[in-house]
Scaffold this active site. Structure first.
Site, PDB file in Angstrom:
ATOM      1  N   GLY A   1       0.778  -1.239   0.000  1.00  0.00           N
ATOM      2  CA  GLY A   1       0.000   0.000   0.000  1.00  0.00           C
ATOM      3  C   GLY A   1       0.806   1.283   0.000  1.00  0.00           C
TER       4      GLY A   1
ATOM      5  N   ASN B   1       1.534   3.019  -2.632  1.00  0.00           N
ATOM      6  CA  ASN B   1       0.840   3.948  -3.543  1.00  0.00           C
ATOM      7  C   ASN B   1      -0.398   4.537  -2.870  1.00  0.00           C
ATOM      8  OD1 ASN B   1       2.049   4.167  -6.420  1.00  0.00           O
ATOM      9  ND2 ASN B   1       2.272   2.007  -5.895  1.00  0.00           N
TER      10      ASN B   1
ATOM     11  N   MET C   1      -3.842  -7.109  -7.128  1.00  0.00           N
ATOM     12  CA  MET C   1      -3.314  -8.278  -7.835  1.00  0.00           C
ATOM     13  C   MET C   1      -4.418  -9.255  -8.268  1.00  0.00           C
ATOM     14  SD  MET C   1      -0.152  -7.500  -7.636  1.00  0.00           S
ATOM     15  CE  MET C   1       0.986  -8.854  -7.771  1.00  0.00           C
TER      16      MET C   1
ATOM     17  N   ASN D   1      -5.037   2.422 -13.367  1.00  0.00           N
ATOM     18  CA  ASN D   1      -4.076   1.468 -12.800  1.00  0.00           C
ATOM     19  C   ASN D   1      -2.680   2.057 -12.897  1.00  0.00           C
ATOM     20  OD1 ASN D   1      -3.097  -1.153 -11.874  1.00  0.00           O
ATOM     21  ND2 ASN D   1      -2.410  -1.504 -13.967  1.00  0.00           N
TER      22      ASN D   1
ATOM     23  N   HIS E   1       1.222   0.876 -13.445  1.00  0.00           N
ATOM     24  CA  HIS E   1       2.059  -0.260 -13.847  1.00  0.00           C
ATOM     25  C   HIS E   1       3.528   0.163 -13.774  1.00  0.00           C
ATOM     26  CE1 HIS E   1       3.076  -4.016 -15.777  1.00  0.00           C
ATOM     27  NE2 HIS E   1       3.946  -3.337 -16.510  1.00  0.00           N
TER      28      HIS E   1
END
Ligand code: GRF
Length: 211
Positions: free
Chosen positions: A12, A14, A91, A108, A110
């Site tokens: 976590g 982010n 995930m 999202n 990446h």
């Protein structure tokens, strides 16, 4: 006020960057409506609780079938009243019904410069292992909209990060988080909160402030 739901599975960091950016005023007119994890042990849930946020664990293991899990996740997010879903290290394959319920409203992060090192099998440290194996001198991170494919949706923002000769996958992962992920994800959320992100013909355009 943009209401966001943040979906997490692990550490976590982010999520923390988003929480801190709201607290500092780098993201404005935005509220985290819920933090949802598929994994009851995710440290991200602790971070959310410490920040006083609504948390919810929806684990596939608690359901008899994948379909029932997918429906429960979608129902919860629709009911949460979120305008935008933020995948921050989530995930789990995003259910098709969730993508259609939130068309162009799921983003999202990446950890590479898409279209390099993305798609099926490229998650977590695998992304950085592949980048080091190929010998690229620059990697980075990408924030994109989520569509039915894997890492194929319209790209919103990217930030390059240098790859150094002695990097391990772990060291590169950390540098990309610090220098790219924790910066561009909050930035994109703030832009969306101010209606500055637009999609035309599958490409993203960012309008100037006040346009
Ligand atoms: C990040 O590297 C992100 O790019 C990827 O999963 C990781 C999540 O890390 N999608 P954290 O849980 O935010 O610390």
């Amino acid at each position: 006020m943009l209401k966001i739901a943040v979906l997490v599975s692990g550490g976590g960091t982010n999520l923390q960057a988003i929480i801190d950016s709201i607290a500092r005023g780098d993201i404005t007119d935005t509220k985290i409506a819920a933090v949802v994890s598929n994994n009851p042990g995710a440290y991200a849930l602790k971070r959310a609780e410490e920040a006083g946020l609504t948390t919810k664990c929806i684990s596939p293991r608690s359901f008899e079938s994948r379909e029932l899990f997918n429906q429960a996740l979608t129902d919860y997010l629709v009911k949460s009243g979120a305008d935008l879903i933020v995948l921050a290290g989530f995930m789990v394959v995003v259910p098709a019904q969730l993508i259609s319920a939130f068309k162009n409203r799921i983003i999202n992060i990446h950890p590479s410069l898409i279209p390099s090192f993305c798609g099926k099998g490229y998650y977590g440290l695998h992304v950085h292992e592949a980048a080091l194996k190929r010998g690229v001198k620059v990697s980075g991170a990408t924030v994109h909209f989520v569509d039915e494919g894997t890492d194929t949706g319209p790209i919103i923002m990217q930030k390059p990060v240098e790859v150094l000769p002695d990097d391990t996958p772990q060291i590169l992962q950390r540098r990309i988080m610090e220098q790219a992920e924790w910066k561009i994800m909050p930035r994109v959320i703030d832009l969306i909160a101010h209606d500055r992100v637009h999609i035309k013909d599958g490409k993203v355009y960012i309008s100037q402030e006040g346009d």
